[in-house]
Motif scaffolding. Structure first.
Motif, PDB file in Angstrom:
ATOM      1  N   ASN A 342      10.899   7.011 -14.790  1.00  0.00           N
ATOM      2  CA  ASN A 342      12.362   6.984 -15.562  1.00  0.00           C
ATOM      3  C   ASN A 342      13.198   6.107 -14.742  1.00  0.00           C
ATOM      4  N   ALA A 343      12.984   5.384 -13.864  1.00  0.00           N
ATOM      5  CA  ALA A 343      13.825   4.375 -13.072  1.00  0.00           C
ATOM      6  C   ALA A 343      13.790   2.995 -14.031  1.00  0.00           C
ATOM      7  N   GLU A 344      14.884   2.447 -14.046  1.00  0.00           N
ATOM      8  CA  GLU A 344      15.266   1.313 -14.952  1.00  0.00           C
ATOM      9  C   GLU A 344      14.984   0.076 -14.204  1.00  0.00           C
ATOM     10  N   VAL A 345      14.143  -0.804 -14.677  1.00  0.00           N
ATOM     11  CA  VAL A 345      13.722  -2.225 -14.128  1.00  0.00           C
ATOM     12  C   VAL A 345      15.011  -3.168 -14.680  1.00  0.00           C
ATOM     13  N   ILE A 346      15.502  -3.740 -13.774  1.00  0.00           N
ATOM     14  CA  ILE A 346      16.810  -4.587 -14.092  1.00  0.00           C
ATOM     15  C   ILE A 346      16.139  -6.002 -14.336  1.00  0.00           C
ATOM     16  N   GLU A 347      16.780  -6.192 -15.802  1.00  0.00           N
ATOM     17  CA  GLU A 347      16.293  -7.603 -16.344  1.00  0.00           C
ATOM     18  C   GLU A 347      16.534  -8.864 -15.480  1.00  0.00           C
ATOM     19  N   GLU A 348      15.531  -9.482 -15.297  1.00  0.00           N
ATOM     20  CA  GLU A 348      15.630 -11.080 -14.658  1.00  0.00           C
ATOM     21  C   GLU A 348      15.880 -10.778 -13.172  1.00  0.00           C
ATOM     22  N   VAL A 349      15.808  -9.469 -12.679  1.00  0.00           N
ATOM     23  CA  VAL A 349      15.929  -9.340 -11.029  1.00  0.00           C
ATOM     24  C   VAL A 349      14.775  -8.325 -10.428  1.00  0.00           C
ATOM     25  N   THR A 350      14.297  -8.759  -9.582  1.00  0.00           N
ATOM     26  CA  THR A 350      12.982  -7.963  -9.107  1.00  0.00           C
ATOM     27  C   THR A 350      13.756  -7.514  -7.642  1.00  0.00           C
ATOM     28  N   VAL A 351      13.721  -6.086  -7.804  1.00  0.00           N
ATOM     29  CA  VAL A 351      13.979  -5.474  -6.439  1.00  0.00           C
ATOM     30  C   VAL A 351      12.777  -4.936  -5.733  1.00  0.00           C
ATOM     31  N   PHE A 352      12.517  -5.649  -4.475  1.00  0.00           N
ATOM     32  CA  PHE A 352      11.173  -5.446  -3.683  1.00  0.00           C
ATOM     33  C   PHE A 352      11.330  -4.698  -2.496  1.00  0.00           C
ATOM     34  N   ARG A 353      10.823  -3.502  -2.222  1.00  0.00           N
ATOM     35  CA  ARG A 353      10.963  -2.900  -0.900  1.00  0.00           C
ATOM     36  C   ARG A 353       9.671  -2.992  -0.173  1.00  0.00           C
ATOM     37  N   ILE A 354       9.697  -3.356   1.347  1.00  0.00           N
ATOM     38  CA  ILE A 354       8.377  -3.302   2.153  1.00  0.00           C
ATOM     39  C   ILE A 354       8.866  -2.124   3.091  1.00  0.00           C
ATOM     40  N   ASP A 355       7.921  -1.431   3.280  1.00  0.00           N
ATOM     41  CA  ASP A 355       8.030  -0.028   4.225  1.00  0.00           C
ATOM     42  C   ASP A 355       7.408  -0.313   5.577  1.00  0.00           C
ATOM     43  N   ALA A 356       7.638  -1.347   6.320  1.00  0.00           N
ATOM     44  CA  ALA A 356       7.191  -1.639   7.719  1.00  0.00           C
ATOM     45  C   ALA A 356       7.747  -2.603   8.311  1.00  0.00           C
ATOM     46  N   ARG A 367       4.062 -12.680   2.074  1.00  0.00           N
ATOM     47  CA  ARG A 367       4.262 -13.821   1.232  1.00  0.00           C
ATOM     48  C   ARG A 367       3.329 -13.822  -0.223  1.00  0.00           C
ATOM     49  N   ASP A 368       2.189 -13.022   0.257  1.00  0.00           N
ATOM     50  CA  ASP A 368       1.276 -13.183  -1.110  1.00  0.00           C
ATOM     51  C   ASP A 368       1.614 -11.924  -2.095  1.00  0.00           C
ATOM     52  N   ARG A 369       2.287 -10.840  -1.484  1.00  0.00           N
ATOM     53  CA  ARG A 369       3.152  -9.988  -2.581  1.00  0.00           C
ATOM     54  C   ARG A 369       4.039 -10.593  -3.399  1.00  0.00           C
ATOM     55  N   VAL A 370       5.213 -11.338  -2.679  1.00  0.00           N
ATOM     56  CA  VAL A 370       6.278 -12.312  -3.195  1.00  0.00           C
ATOM     57  C   VAL A 370       5.870 -13.107  -4.425  1.00  0.00           C
ATOM     58  N   ARG A 371       4.718 -13.829  -4.055  1.00  0.00           N
ATOM     59  CA  ARG A 371       4.132 -14.819  -5.103  1.00  0.00           C
ATOM     60  C   ARG A 371       3.713 -14.026  -6.050  1.00  0.00           C
ATOM     61  N   GLU A 372       3.230 -13.070  -5.774  1.00  0.00           N
ATOM     62  CA  GLU A 372       2.411 -12.324  -6.952  1.00  0.00           C
ATOM     63  C   GLU A 372       3.597 -11.842  -8.006  1.00  0.00           C
ATOM     64  N   LEU A 373       4.570 -11.402  -7.556  1.00  0.00           N
ATOM     65  CA  LEU A 373       5.788 -10.816  -8.341  1.00  0.00           C
ATOM     66  C   LEU A 373       6.393 -12.083  -9.191  1.00  0.00           C
ATOM     67  N   VAL A 374       6.762 -13.099  -8.207  1.00  0.00           N
ATOM     68  CA  VAL A 374       7.394 -13.905  -8.834  1.00  0.00           C
ATOM     69  C   VAL A 374       6.689 -14.809 -10.028  1.00  0.00           C
ATOM     70  N   GLU A 375       5.441 -14.773  -9.730  1.00  0.00           N
ATOM     71  CA  GLU A 375       4.515 -15.442 -10.978  1.00  0.00           C
ATOM     72  C   GLU A 375       4.157 -14.648 -12.025  1.00  0.00           C
ATOM     73  N   GLN A 376       4.604 -13.491 -12.166  1.00  0.00           N
ATOM     74  CA  GLN A 376       4.389 -12.597 -13.190  1.00  0.00           C
ATOM     75  C   GLN A 376       5.424 -12.906 -14.405  1.00  0.00           C
ATOM     76  N   ALA A 377       5.270 -12.767 -15.654  1.00  0.00           N
ATOM     77  CA  ALA A 377       5.800 -13.138 -16.867  1.00  0.00           C
ATOM     78  C   ALA A 377       6.401 -11.943 -17.282  1.00  0.00           C
ATOM     79  N   PRO A 378       7.715 -12.117 -17.699  1.00  0.00           N
ATOM     80  CA  PRO A 378       8.666 -13.251 -17.606  1.00  0.00           C
ATOM     81  C   PRO A 378       9.160 -13.232 -16.111  1.00  0.00           C
ATOM     82  N   PRO A 379       9.292 -14.577 -15.411  1.00  0.00           N
ATOM     83  CA  PRO A 379       9.430 -14.536 -14.073  1.00  0.00           C
ATOM     84  C   PRO A 379      11.104 -14.141 -13.785  1.00  0.00           C
ATOM     85  N   PRO A 380      11.471 -13.840 -12.854  1.00  0.00           N
ATOM     86  CA  PRO A 380      12.894 -13.293 -12.316  1.00  0.00           C
ATOM     87  C   PRO A 380      13.387 -14.554 -11.941  1.00  0.00           C
TER      88      PRO A 380
END
Length: 467
Positions: A342-356, A367-380
């Motif tokens: 039920n969590a709402e994804v914010i349009e055009e904004v990616t919120v990324f949490r790393i637990d370490a 680096r690879d995880r951020v690239r993967e998320l940025v390259e998704q369509a539509p890009p943030p």
């Protein structure tokens, strides 16, 4: 003389390690490693006693196959009377443990079996006995402490014995500490082992460590404090001086029965089942340690177990948990969208949490995880780093973070940082990374960071429309 010198060197090394607080090495003995090691060691020790139990000759070895293969080849040579003494001892010990757990069953078995062998003349029927025990206490000697050439030659061996001996000893101690629900001080254990070896060197001792089978027998007898060790030492000393003749007819099969019953309780099948249900990675670590101990021996097994623990730790650190977060409706709380549908994804904004904690082992993963998320369509258009769980950064991760920010901006994505802790922020300031990112890009919580990102996106859209 070289043996006494080696014991002195091991003692000095372990004493120094204890004073320098090297006990942290025990942190690499995880519970699965301990369970695998103790279960395999119990099988090895049990197998080593089968020769005495069956009345056949087996080689001295700490590898299970080097004990079982000769055993199978000599099954036709089993001495039935010796087997009867050994099995009778096991039945007696098991029965006494069931009937009266606190009753000194081992003492009763030693007494009865010795009287039986002496009274019935079983030694003449080829039941193997302890025989003559050398009487007297060792006189003090001075090891060749000034032989620098010998010290240099023995140093690699002394280091190995000091480390492996301590690991083996503390592994056994941890098992019984967990069962007795008391705490251990690894540094005090090191100091104790060091003093034992150092003092023992002046009385012609081999290098020593905590004994696995002796610990099991001691625990089964009900020992709860260090008084048990002091009393055992006193009784051994008195025996060597006055009572060695009484042990002449003690059958080896009875001693084997005592050890077999004691180590049987160290087979931890419950932990195997628990790990299979709860954590397959730890289950694999247990199996690796168990198999390595059986194949390589107790010393090799404990080393493999420690290496397995370190490898698992490094692997887990290199691939930490990370999540894309969305806003819980009606709140300013952001949670993992995979666990909160039920969590709402914010349009055009990616919120990324790393637990370490960020370090050199997971910098490329970030680096690879951020690239993967940025390259998704539509890009943030904005990327918010949720640093709630980040407790530290090292120089490699700071450099990688700088590169990630630069790459994001080249792609037209503006970075924001939320919930950066004080020590982490101090590192960012010292590296001047806060200035390159922009001091206005740091926020106490995720919600204000997302609001600022959305406001900037709206401003850019309005600006583009005016143009």
């Amino acid at each position: 003389a070289l043996t006494w010198l080696l014991a002195a060197m091991v003692g000095v090394l372990q004493l120094g390690m204890g004073l320098l607080r090297f006990g942290f090495l025990t942190n690499f003995l995880s519970r699965p490693v301990l369970a695998g090691f103790t279960s395999a060691a119990a099988l090895i020790i049990g197998a080593s006693q089968l020769g005495h139990l069956l009345g056949i000759d087996l080689p001295r070895s700490s590898r299970i196959h080097e004990l079982l293969v000769p055993l199978v080849r000599q099954l036709d040579a089993v001495h039935l009377l010796t087997l009867l003494v050994g099995v009778g001892g096991i039945v007696l010990l098991a029965g006494l443990r069931y009937w009266r757990p606190a009753f000194p069953g081992a003492v009763v078995l030693v007494l009865l079996s010795t009287l039986a062998v002496w009274g019935l003349g079983l030694s003449e029927s080829q039941v193997r006995i302890v025989g003559e025990v050398p009487a007297g206490l060792p006189a003090p000697v001075l090891p060749p402490l000034m032989d620098l050439e010998a010290i240099w030659a023995l140093l690699p061996i002394a280091l190995t014995i000091a480390l492996v001996g301590f690991m083996e000893s503390i592994a056994v101690a941890k098992v019984y500490a967990a069962r007795g629900r008391y705490d251990l001080s690894p540094n005090r254990e090191l100091i104790g082992l060091g003093m034992a070896n150092l003092v023992g060197a002046f009385f012609r001792a081999f290098p020593v460590t905590g004994g696995f089978s002796r610990t099991a027998v001691n625990a089964q007898a009900g020992a709860a404090t260090m008084m048990a060790g002091l009393l055992s030492a006193a009784i051994v000393a008195l025996t060597l001086v006055f009572l060695t003749d009484l042990f002449y007819y003690l059958p080896n099969a009875a001693l084997a029965a005592i050890v077999l019953v004691a180590v049987a309780g160290l087979l931890d099948w419950q932990e195997v089942r628990r790990l299979w249900r709860t954590d397959r990675r730890d289950f694999a670590m247990l199996i690796v340690t168990f198999a390595s101990t059986l194949a390589l021996g107790i010393e090799g097994g404990i080393l493999v177990g420690v290496l397995a623990s370190i490898t698992a730790l490094v692997y887990a650190s290199s691939r930490p948990h990370a999540a894309v977060c969305g806003r819980i409706p009606g709140t300013d709380i952001y949670r993992n969208i995979n666990r909160n549908p039920n969590a709402e994804v914010i349009e055009e904004v990616t919120v990324f949490r790393i637990d370490a904690t960020l370090s050199f082992v997971n910098a490329e993963f970030l680096r690879d995880r951020v690239r993967e998320l940025v390259e998704q369509a539509p890009p943030p258009h904005a990327f918010v780093f949720d640093f709630h769980a980040v407790n530290g950064v090292d120089s490699t991760s700071l450099h990688q973070l700088d590169q990630i920010v630069h790459e994001l901006r080249q792609r037209g994505v503006e970075p924001y940082f939320a919930a950066v802790k004080g020590p982490v922020m101090d590192q960012l300031r010292r590296a001047r990374l806060d200035q390159r990112i922009g001091v206005d890009r740091f926020f106490i919580e995720v919600a204000p960071a997302v609001a600022a990102a959305r406001e900037r996106i709206v401003d850019l859209l309005r600006s583009s429309q005016r143009h």
